[in-house]
Design an enzyme around this catalytic site. Structure first.
Site, PDB file in Angstrom:
ATOM      1  N   HIS A   1      19.334  -3.460  18.586  1.00 36.01           N
ATOM      2  CA  HIS A   1      17.871  -3.469  18.696  1.00 36.01           C
ATOM      3  C   HIS A   1      17.516  -3.657  20.174  1.00 36.01           C
ATOM      4  O   HIS A   1      18.068  -4.539  20.850  1.00 36.01           O
ATOM      5  CB  HIS A   1      17.322  -4.609  17.837  1.00 36.01           C
ATOM      6  CG  HIS A   1      15.899  -4.925  18.100  1.00 36.01           C
ATOM      7  ND1 HIS A   1      14.931  -3.947  18.183  1.00 36.01           N
ATOM      8  CD2 HIS A   1      15.272  -6.118  18.317  1.00 36.01           C
ATOM      9  CE1 HIS A   1      13.770  -4.533  18.434  1.00 36.01           C
ATOM     10  NE2 HIS A   1      13.951  -5.835  18.522  1.00 36.01           N
TER      11      HIS A   1
ATOM     12  N   CYS B   1      12.194  -6.638  13.186  1.00 37.70           N
ATOM     13  CA  CYS B   1      13.109  -5.850  14.024  1.00 37.70           C
ATOM     14  C   CYS B   1      14.460  -5.616  13.346  1.00 37.70           C
ATOM     15  O   CYS B   1      15.314  -4.906  13.883  1.00 37.70           O
ATOM     16  CB  CYS B   1      13.293  -6.511  15.376  1.00 37.70           C
ATOM     17  SG  CYS B   1      11.719  -6.763  16.217  1.00 37.70           S
TER      18      CYS B   1
ATOM     19  N   ASN C   1      10.331  -2.984  23.474  1.00 36.77           N
ATOM     20  CA  ASN C   1      10.795  -3.364  22.136  1.00 36.77           C
ATOM     21  C   ASN C   1       9.856  -2.728  21.097  1.00 36.77           C
ATOM     22  O   ASN C   1       8.711  -3.144  20.959  1.00 36.77           O
ATOM     23  CB  ASN C   1      10.782  -4.892  22.040  1.00 36.77           C
ATOM     24  CG  ASN C   1      11.165  -5.418  20.672  1.00 36.77           C
ATOM     25  OD1 ASN C   1      11.188  -4.675  19.686  1.00 36.77           O
ATOM     26  ND2 ASN C   1      11.444  -6.703  20.597  1.00 36.77           N
TER      27      ASN C   1
HETATM   28  N1  COA Z   1       5.558 -12.698  34.482  1.00 38.58           N
HETATM   29  C1  COA Z   1       5.766 -13.686  35.351  1.00 38.58           C
HETATM   30  N2  COA Z   1       6.113 -14.924  34.981  1.00 38.58           N
HETATM   31  C2  COA Z   1       6.252 -15.163  33.672  1.00 38.58           C
HETATM   32  C3  COA Z   1       6.038 -14.166  32.701  1.00 38.58           C
HETATM   33  C4  COA Z   1       5.671 -12.894  33.150  1.00 38.58           C
HETATM   34  N3  COA Z   1       5.459 -11.884  32.308  1.00 38.58           N
HETATM   35  N4  COA Z   1       6.255 -14.693  31.483  1.00 38.58           N
HETATM   36  C5  COA Z   1       6.600 -15.975  31.664  1.00 38.58           C
HETATM   37  N5  COA Z   1       6.588 -16.267  32.994  1.00 38.58           N
HETATM   38  C6  COA Z   1       6.907 -17.523  33.634  1.00 38.58           C
HETATM   39  C7  COA Z   1       6.710 -18.701  32.715  1.00 38.58           C
HETATM   40  O1  COA Z   1       5.361 -19.121  32.725  1.00 38.58           O
HETATM   41  C8  COA Z   1       7.638 -19.717  33.327  1.00 38.58           C
HETATM   42  O2  COA Z   1       7.002 -20.276  34.442  1.00 38.58           O
HETATM   43  P1  COA Z   1       7.112 -21.849  34.741  1.00 38.58           P
HETATM   44  O3  COA Z   1       8.593 -22.087  34.947  1.00 38.58           O
HETATM   45  O4  COA Z   1       6.272 -22.012  35.956  1.00 38.58           O
HETATM   46  O5  COA Z   1       6.595 -22.513  33.509  1.00 38.58           O
HETATM   47  C9  COA Z   1       8.794 -18.881  33.856  1.00 38.58           C
HETATM   48  O6  COA Z   1       8.284 -17.548  33.969  1.00 38.58           O
HETATM   49  C10 COA Z   1      10.000 -18.887  32.956  1.00 38.58           C
HETATM   50  O7  COA Z   1       9.573 -18.651  31.621  1.00 38.58           O
HETATM   51  P2  COA Z   1      10.578 -18.580  30.420  1.00 38.58           P
HETATM   52  O8  COA Z   1       9.811 -18.383  29.156  1.00 38.58           O
HETATM   53  O9  COA Z   1      11.532 -19.738  30.524  1.00 38.58           O
HETATM   54  O10 COA Z   1      11.360 -17.228  30.800  1.00 38.58           O
HETATM   55  P3  COA Z   1      12.694 -16.685  30.202  1.00 38.58           P
HETATM   56  O11 COA Z   1      13.734 -16.618  31.236  1.00 38.58           O
HETATM   57  O12 COA Z   1      13.058 -17.336  28.891  1.00 38.58           O
HETATM   58  O13 COA Z   1      12.268 -15.172  29.885  1.00 38.58           O
HETATM   59  C11 COA Z   1      11.714 -13.818  27.986  1.00 38.58           C
HETATM   60  C12 COA Z   1      11.251 -14.937  28.926  1.00 38.58           C
HETATM   61  C13 COA Z   1      10.606 -13.617  26.944  1.00 38.58           C
HETATM   62  C14 COA Z   1      11.908 -12.548  28.796  1.00 38.58           C
HETATM   63  C15 COA Z   1      13.043 -14.234  27.312  1.00 38.58           C
HETATM   64  O14 COA Z   1      12.942 -15.546  26.795  1.00 38.58           O
HETATM   65  C16 COA Z   1      13.418 -13.318  26.201  1.00 38.58           C
HETATM   66  O15 COA Z   1      13.614 -12.129  26.394  1.00 38.58           O
HETATM   67  N6  COA Z   1      13.576 -13.844  24.966  1.00 38.58           N
HETATM   68  C17 COA Z   1      13.854 -13.010  23.815  1.00 38.58           C
HETATM   69  C18 COA Z   1      12.573 -12.413  23.325  1.00 38.58           C
HETATM   70  C19 COA Z   1      12.775 -11.298  22.372  1.00 38.58           C
HETATM   71  O16 COA Z   1      13.655 -10.501  22.524  1.00 38.58           O
HETATM   72  N7  COA Z   1      11.880 -11.238  21.392  1.00 38.58           N
HETATM   73  C20 COA Z   1      11.858 -10.201  20.409  1.00 38.58           C
HETATM   74  C21 COA Z   1      13.008 -10.331  19.500  1.00 38.58           C
HETATM   75  S1  COA Z   1      12.902  -9.158  18.277  1.00 38.58           S
END
Ligand code: COA
Length: 327
Positions: free
Chosen positions: A253, A120, A283
């Site tokens: 990004h 990215c 993304n």
């Molecule tokens: N729908 C519903 N629930 C979901 C889910 C989805 N698509 N994905 C994860 N969950 C759940 C998890 O299982 C977790 O449940 P639990 O608490 O019962 O275990 C809960 O939601 C929280 O998960 P978590 O991973 O802590 O969520 P988060 O707040 O960190 O959000 C992202 C997840 C991926 C949206 C976030 O971490 C993010 O955007 N990170 C950056 C990723 C990124 O930009 N990557 C590319 C970079 S180039």
């Protein structure tokens, strides 16, 4: 070293283009595939829908060449004018490289073409790479394309990752300024890598000619982005001898709206200056910055001489920023 090129040939930004597949996958569609819902996805990421490649029609090469064709036309050039094509992609149609196929599809017979892999950060790293060839007078017209089809590498059963990504391509035409009028519109840049964080985001080789699907530690990647992105923007602004308030546009990004909001808050800039279109595209990796740039150029929001900071971040880990004047 100031990461600027005051005494060398300058870089001008003379055209842009973009292309996405026709097929749209909404959050509601995803809720039929995995245990998720529109509210969770849009509130955590800002993404509502994404464009997904549909068969052969939407290869990296075809999307990249469509975006490239538009950028060449917008610049008032022909494919024969292109000296160099840099294709930033991490989802190549061919592990040996896809840039040659793009060159063929464009009919850019004079151009040398190669792939650049920096996930990215690919568009920012590609811009800096292209600028070195221009500053030294090696090449005059450089077509820089960011294109990715990450949908090929997503595990569509994994709700933590499959909601994030979309496919597309964006391109800019960079041109050397004339000797008589040596203006340089690439004003500053900063690039960084930290392989210690490679485990947080990767598509690893599995053996027997296969790769694993995308693997990501979302929270670590989120923390990394919010911590490191402002720092590289400050560095590139420093090299450009500009302040954040001088900027007309900030194009990050398009990974997550909350990352954009955090950077906007950190700098205290007008949120309207922070370009955001991830709601429609998700993304798209190396394509996200040039797709957003092209959309803002096409709509007339970005005007000649506007000051723009871009920042990419992602797998590697890698991250980087550049500050430039459009035109
Ligand atoms: N729908 C519903 N629930 C979901 C889910 C989805 N698509 N994905 C994860 N969950 C759940 C998890 O299982 C977790 O449940 P639990 O608490 O019962 O275990 C809960 O939601 C929280 O998960 P978590 O991973 O802590 O969520 P988060 O707040 O960190 O959000 C992202 C997840 C991926 C949206 C976030 O971490 C993010 O955007 N990170 C950056 C990723 C990124 O930009 N990557 C590319 C970079 S180039």
């Amino acid at each position: 070293m100031t990461n600027t090129a005051s005494s060398l040939l300058g870089v001008r930004f003379i055209g842009s283009g973009s292309a996405v597949p026709d097929r749209v996958l909404t959050n509601h569609d995803l809720a039929q595939m995995v245990d998720t819902n529109d509210e969770w996805i849009s509130s955590r990421t800002g993404i509502r829908e994404r464009h997904i490649a549909d068969g052969e029609e939407d290869s990296v090469a075809s999307l990249a060449s469509k975006a490239g064709q538009k950028a060449i036309a917008a610049a008032g050039l022909t494919p024969q004018d292109i000296d160099l094509i840099i294709l930033s992609t991490s989802t190549s149609d061919d592990l040996f490289g896809t840039a040659g196929r793009v060159q063929k599809l464009l009919g850019a017979e004079r151009a040398v073409a190669f792939d650049l892999v920096a996930a990215c950060s690919g568009f920012v790293f590609g811009l800096v790479t292209a600028s070195q060839y221009i500053h030294t007078g090696t090449y005059k017209n450089v077509l820089l394309i960011g294109a990715d089809v990450l949908s090929r590498w997503v595990d569509w059963q994994d709700r933590r990752t499959c909601i994030l990504f979309g496919d597309g391509a964006g391109a800019v035409l960079l041109q050397a300024s004339s000797q008589n009028k040596p203006e340089n519109n690439l004003l500053g840049f900063e690039m960084r890598s930290d392989g210690k964080g490679n485990e947080f985001l990767n598509i690893n080789y599995l053996g027997r000619s296969t790769f694993e699907p995308i693997s990501m530690n979302g929270q670590e990647v989120y923390r990394f982005a919010v911590r490191q992105v402002p720092e590289v923007i400050e560095k590139s602004l420093h090299y450009a001898q500009l302040e954040v308030n001088d900027l007309d546009w900030l194009i990050l990004h398009q990974a997550n709206q909350r990352i954009i909001d955090a950077v906007v808050n950190r700098f205290g800039i007008d949120p309207a200056k922070a370009v955001s279109n991830m709601g429609k595209y998700g993304n798209t990796s190396a394509a996200s910055i040039p797709i957003a740039l092209d959309e803002w150029v096409q709509s007339g929001k970005i005007q000649p001489n506007h000051l723009i900071a871009i920042a990419g971040f992602g797998a590697g880990l890698s991250w980087g920023s550049a500050v430039f004047r459009w035109g």
